[in-house]
Design an enzyme around this catalytic site. Structure first.
Site, PDB file in Angstrom:
ATOM      1  N   ASP A 136      16.409  -1.024  11.413  1.00  0.00           N
ATOM      2  CA  ASP A 136      17.089  -0.252  10.602  1.00  0.00           C
ATOM      3  C   ASP A 136      16.393   1.237  10.839  1.00  0.00           C
ATOM      4  OD1 ASP A 136      19.040   0.901   8.758  1.00  0.00           O
ATOM      5  OD2 ASP A 136      17.934   0.298   6.860  1.00  0.00           O
ATOM      6  N   THR A 178       1.064  -1.419   0.153  1.00  0.00           N
ATOM      7  CA  THR A 178       0.133   0.056   0.173  1.00  0.00           C
ATOM      8  C   THR A 178       0.786   1.162  -0.105  1.00  0.00           C
ATOM      9  OG1 THR A 178      -0.117  -0.210   2.207  1.00  0.00           O
ATOM     10  CG2 THR A 178      -1.940  -1.099   1.257  1.00  0.00           C
ATOM     11  N   TYR A 179       0.322   2.046  -0.668  1.00  0.00           N
ATOM     12  CA  TYR A 179       1.198   3.581  -0.675  1.00  0.00           C
ATOM     13  C   TYR A 179       0.700   4.516   0.404  1.00  0.00           C
ATOM     14  CZ  TYR A 179       3.662   7.455  -2.637  1.00  0.00           C
ATOM     15  OH  TYR A 179       4.651   8.588  -2.834  1.00  0.00           O
ATOM     16  N   LEU A 180       1.648   4.931   1.161  1.00  0.00           N
ATOM     17  CA  LEU A 180       1.354   5.911   2.401  1.00  0.00           C
ATOM     18  C   LEU A 180       1.503   7.185   1.810  1.00  0.00           C
ATOM     19  CD1 LEU A 180       2.965   3.779   5.422  1.00  0.00           C
ATOM     20  CD2 LEU A 180       0.511   3.619   4.668  1.00  0.00           C
TER      21      LEU A 180
END
Length: 288
Positions: free
Chosen positions: A191, A86-88
């Site tokens: 990270d 999904t694109y945030l």
């Protein structure tokens, strides 16, 4: 991006694809379809398994209620690995206090059997790490991470015999300190530098690009201190929800050293002085 390559993705009616900058390992793209927007990562010349650990980490984040991209699909096209998420949509700003709370929530997730490691290895563009389950944190962090980095730095000509002598002294100090410290296997981002979180359009913080690991939570916190991006509000909120143990300020240098060794391996001599300074600090400072 080749249209024929895109045809193999499990996405219908792609209208537009545009590159996204910011990473140094993957090709990254924003993909718009008739119905939604997705985030696509591509690793050329790698098998589908390259993204297995990241997928597992994102799935664990989802189960823990951590705001992060959701995995849509993964696979391999013409010998290239891909991952669709999904694109945030990023917002203008957000609360460092809420970010600190989110990371504390992540770290509150414990490995049920008390083991350190992960079910999959870490696969990076320049180095990989063995994450096989261990009974203690020192084995994972020192034997599997620091020692492996030391070997790679020597093999690639970035370190010499004198560097190894200093490292061996530092290693003994780290082992002695970790043996005195009671570590618990928390779910780590792995990270957590300033480029791997964002604030959404509604202001909520989100984490992404994990290198998942169950380990001492000071690992993540130490990494946050190397390149900036986290304010005093972040650390105050984190410690309010999940206080760090006595002596943490000294032990955090162990994890700064780790990240700087990774960067020396990836980017070369420009990080040599930073690594040397970190090792000197470990040898000169005392537990506080």
């Amino acid at each position: 991006m080749n249209e024929q390559w895109l045809e193999h993705l499990p996405l219908k009616d792609i209208k537009e694809i545009s590159p996204v900058s910011g990473g140094d390992v993957n090709e990254a793209y924003r993909v718009e379809t008739d119905t939604d927007t997705f985030f696509l990562l591509v690793q050329r010349g790698r098998k589908e398994s390259f993204y297995a650990a990241e997928i597992a980490g994102l799935n664990e984040f989802e189960r823990a209620g951590i705001t992060a991209p959701r995995v849509i699909a993964s696979g391999e096209v013409n010998g290239d690995a891909y991952l669709v998420m999904t694109y945030l949509e990023e917002g203008a700003s957000g609360s460092q206090r809420q970010l600190g709370q989110l990371v504390a929530q992540l770290h509150s997730q414990q490995q049920e059997e008390g083991k350190f490691g992960f079910s999959l290895p870490y696969e990076g563009g320049d180095i990989s790490f063995d994450n096989h389950w261990q009974d203690d944190w020192c084995t994972i962090f020192v034997d599997k991470r620091l020692d492996h980095l030391k070997d790679e730095l020597l093999n690639r000509g970035l370190w010499d015999a004198n560097d190894i002598k200093v490292y061996d002294k530092v290693r003994r100090q780290i082992v002695a300190e970790l043996e005195k410290h009671q570590s618990k296997p928390s779910l780590l981002h792995g990270d957590l530098w300033g480029g791997n979180y964002m604030f959404l359009q509604d202001g909520r913080p989100a984490l992404f690009d994990p290198a998942p690991l169950y380990g001492d939570r000071e690992f993540d916190i130490g990494i946050t201190t190397v390149f900036g991006g986290f304010t005093s509000e972040f650390y105050d909120a984190y410690n309010k929800h999940y206080p760090l143990a006595k002596g943490a300020s000294y032990r955090l240098e162990f994890y700064r050293l780790y990240l700087l060794m990774v960067h020396l391996l990836k980017f070369g001599e420009m990080y040599r002085d930073s690594v040397a300074h970190s090792m000197d600090k470990i040898l000169q400072d005392t537990t506080s």
